[in-house]
Write a protein that holds these residues in place. Structure first.
Motif, PDB file in Angstrom:
ATOM      1  N   LYS A  69       1.411  -1.194  -0.152  1.00 35.05           N
ATOM      2  CA  LYS A  69       0.179   0.002  -0.085  1.00 35.05           C
ATOM      3  C   LYS A  69       0.477   1.409  -0.278  1.00 35.05           C
ATOM      4  O   LYS A  69       1.722   0.882   0.663  1.00 35.05           O
ATOM      5  CB  LYS A  69      -0.805  -0.303   0.993  1.00 35.05           C
ATOM      6  N   GLY A  70       0.628   2.233  -0.569  1.00 31.81           N
ATOM      7  CA  GLY A  70       0.734   3.313  -0.997  1.00 31.81           C
ATOM      8  C   GLY A  70       2.089   3.741  -1.555  1.00 31.81           C
ATOM      9  O   GLY A  70       2.918   4.497  -2.151  1.00 31.81           O
ATOM     10  N   LEU A  71       2.780   2.981  -2.631  1.00 33.18           N
ATOM     11  CA  LEU A  71       3.731   2.602  -3.415  1.00 33.18           C
ATOM     12  C   LEU A  71       3.036   3.152  -4.889  1.00 33.18           C
ATOM     13  O   LEU A  71       2.106   2.509  -5.437  1.00 33.18           O
ATOM     14  CB  LEU A  71       4.552   0.835  -3.938  1.00 33.18           C
ATOM     15  N   ASN A  72       4.053   4.107  -5.135  1.00 36.12           N
ATOM     16  CA  ASN A  72       3.929   4.408  -6.247  1.00 36.12           C
ATOM     17  C   ASN A  72       4.197   4.228  -8.161  1.00 36.12           C
ATOM     18  O   ASN A  72       3.976   4.764  -9.257  1.00 36.12           O
ATOM     19  CB  ASN A  72       4.077   5.564  -6.774  1.00 36.12           C
ATOM     20  N   ALA A  73       5.463   2.913  -7.632  1.00 35.15           N
ATOM     21  CA  ALA A  73       5.735   2.227  -8.388  1.00 35.15           C
ATOM     22  C   ALA A  73       6.091   0.324  -8.671  1.00 35.15           C
ATOM     23  O   ALA A  73       6.391   0.700  -7.480  1.00 35.15           O
ATOM     24  CB  ALA A  73       7.267   3.155  -8.835  1.00 35.15           C
ATOM     25  N   VAL A  74       6.149   0.131  -9.892  1.00 37.93           N
ATOM     26  CA  VAL A  74       6.099  -1.462  -9.790  1.00 37.93           C
ATOM     27  C   VAL A  74       7.426  -2.017 -10.887  1.00 37.93           C
ATOM     28  O   VAL A  74       6.572  -1.829 -12.100  1.00 37.93           O
ATOM     29  CB  VAL A  74       5.224  -1.967  -9.088  1.00 37.93           C
ATOM     30  N   SER A  85      -0.933  -8.691 -13.457  1.00 38.84           N
ATOM     31  CA  SER A  85      -1.086  -8.598 -11.788  1.00 38.84           C
ATOM     32  C   SER A  85      -1.285  -7.766 -10.925  1.00 38.84           C
ATOM     33  O   SER A  85      -0.839  -7.235 -10.068  1.00 38.84           O
ATOM     34  CB  SER A  85       0.028  -9.595 -11.428  1.00 38.84           C
ATOM     35  N   ALA A  86       0.427  -6.832 -11.689  1.00 41.74           N
ATOM     36  CA  ALA A  86       0.979  -5.299 -11.217  1.00 41.74           C
ATOM     37  C   ALA A  86      -0.405  -5.015 -11.556  1.00 41.74           C
ATOM     38  O   ALA A  86      -0.460  -3.607  -9.780  1.00 41.74           O
ATOM     39  CB  ALA A  86       1.547  -5.579 -11.923  1.00 41.74           C
ATOM     40  N   ARG A  87      -1.263  -4.582 -12.545  1.00 43.27           N
ATOM     41  CA  ARG A  87      -2.213  -3.512 -12.128  1.00 43.27           C
ATOM     42  C   ARG A  87      -3.073  -4.006 -11.265  1.00 43.27           C
ATOM     43  O   ARG A  87      -3.639  -3.138 -10.603  1.00 43.27           O
ATOM     44  CB  ARG A  87      -2.854  -3.596 -13.827  1.00 43.27           C
ATOM     45  N   GLU A  92      -3.013   2.056  -9.131  1.00 41.96           N
ATOM     46  CA  GLU A  92      -2.742   3.790  -9.258  1.00 41.96           C
ATOM     47  C   GLU A  92      -1.376   4.033  -9.886  1.00 41.96           C
ATOM     48  O   GLU A  92      -0.218   4.939 -10.234  1.00 41.96           O
ATOM     49  CB  GLU A  92      -2.885   4.541  -8.361  1.00 41.96           C
ATOM     50  N   ALA A  93      -0.340   2.946 -10.044  1.00 37.36           N
ATOM     51  CA  ALA A  93       0.813   3.395  -9.622  1.00 37.36           C
ATOM     52  C   ALA A  93       1.655   2.803 -11.764  1.00 37.36           C
ATOM     53  O   ALA A  93       1.387   2.362 -11.962  1.00 37.36           O
ATOM     54  CB  ALA A  93       1.958   2.173  -9.046  1.00 37.36           C
ATOM     55  N   ASN A 161      13.507   5.471  -4.705  1.00 39.15           N
ATOM     56  CA  ASN A 161      11.862   5.444  -4.896  1.00 39.15           C
ATOM     57  C   ASN A 161      11.753   5.422  -2.439  1.00 39.15           C
ATOM     58  O   ASN A 161      10.948   4.260  -2.352  1.00 39.15           O
ATOM     59  CB  ASN A 161      11.077   4.108  -5.053  1.00 39.15           C
ATOM     60  N   ASP A 162      12.278   5.920  -2.091  1.00 39.74           N
ATOM     61  CA  ASP A 162      12.389   5.951  -0.497  1.00 39.74           C
ATOM     62  C   ASP A 162      12.574   4.578   0.157  1.00 39.74           C
ATOM     63  O   ASP A 162      12.082   4.025   0.908  1.00 39.74           O
ATOM     64  CB  ASP A 162      11.419   6.365  -0.159  1.00 39.74           C
TER      65      ASP A 162
END
Length: 205
Positions: A69-74, A85-87, A92-93, A161-162
């Motif tokens: 939750k909260g990750l913006n890239a995959v 699966s990623a979608r 939203e990532a 990415n943090d």
């Protein structure tokens, strides 16, 4: 006169950012996963499996949704079952597709007059691949080098990415990447299993 020596500022140690890499196997593909077939049929099955997207009934488990939750890239391999699966997992990532993360390949063993279920063919094909059977496909040595490069990419993406990177890809190659990460000092939580949506976490604090 009293001489006062100016106090020099103490050198501050650069904070080391924690690193987390999450390796996720894709969900169930939209193709039967346990049919019985011949070696010719298994060869055709490999191609069909590569082209299959995610089964609409295969949803990521709640604990995995909470983890990412909260990750913006995959990152993904770009294959349909991985991208879908990623979608499903992070709608939203940003999806970063790269064939570098594709599964370690399999070739159908040439065993005539024998019909087995697909998972048994896959295990046999993987054993033979390690033993040197790799007609027209990537061999183990090259796949191992690719896994090392993949680990480099994921660690760099985590740093940018943090401290966190996630890959949604494929079971066996994920495990190969995991072995590289563990050799580089990251601690593992979970285990690599032939289970859809399986997640393994590698961390360095």
């Amino acid at each position: 006169m009293t001489l006062v020596q100016e106090e020099r500022p103490r050198a501050t140690r650069r904070a080391v950012r924690a690193t987390k890499v999450i390796l996720v196997r894709h969900g169930k593909p939209a193709i039967p996963t346990n049919p019985r077939t011949s070696h010719h049929g298994f060869k055709r099955y490999i191609d069909a499996y590569q082209d299959a997207g995610l089964d609409p009934q295969s949803a990521p488990p709640e604990e995995l949704l909470d983890l990412v939750k909260g990750l913006n890239a995959v990152s993904t391999s770009g294959l349909p079952r991985a991208d879908d699966s990623a979608r499903s997992l992070l709608p939203e990532a940003e999806i970063i597709a790269d064939p570098l993360f594709a599964e370690a390949p399999l070739a159908a063993p040439r065993i005539p007059l024998l019909k087995m279920k697909v998972p048994i063919w896959a295990v046999m094909a993987r054993i033979m691949w390690h033993a040197g059977y790799h007609p027209d496909i990537e061999n183990y040595r090259r796949a191992k080098a690719r896994a090392s490069h993949a680990a480099d990419i994921l660690l760099a993406r985590a740093d940018a990415n943090d401290g966190v990177a996630i890959l949604v890809a494929h079971g066996y190659f994920n495990a190969m990447i995991g072995r590289v990460l563990k050799k580089r000092g990251l601690a593992r939580t979970g285990s690599h299993r032939a289970r859809f949506w399986n997640a393994v976490i590698y961390e360095r604090s």
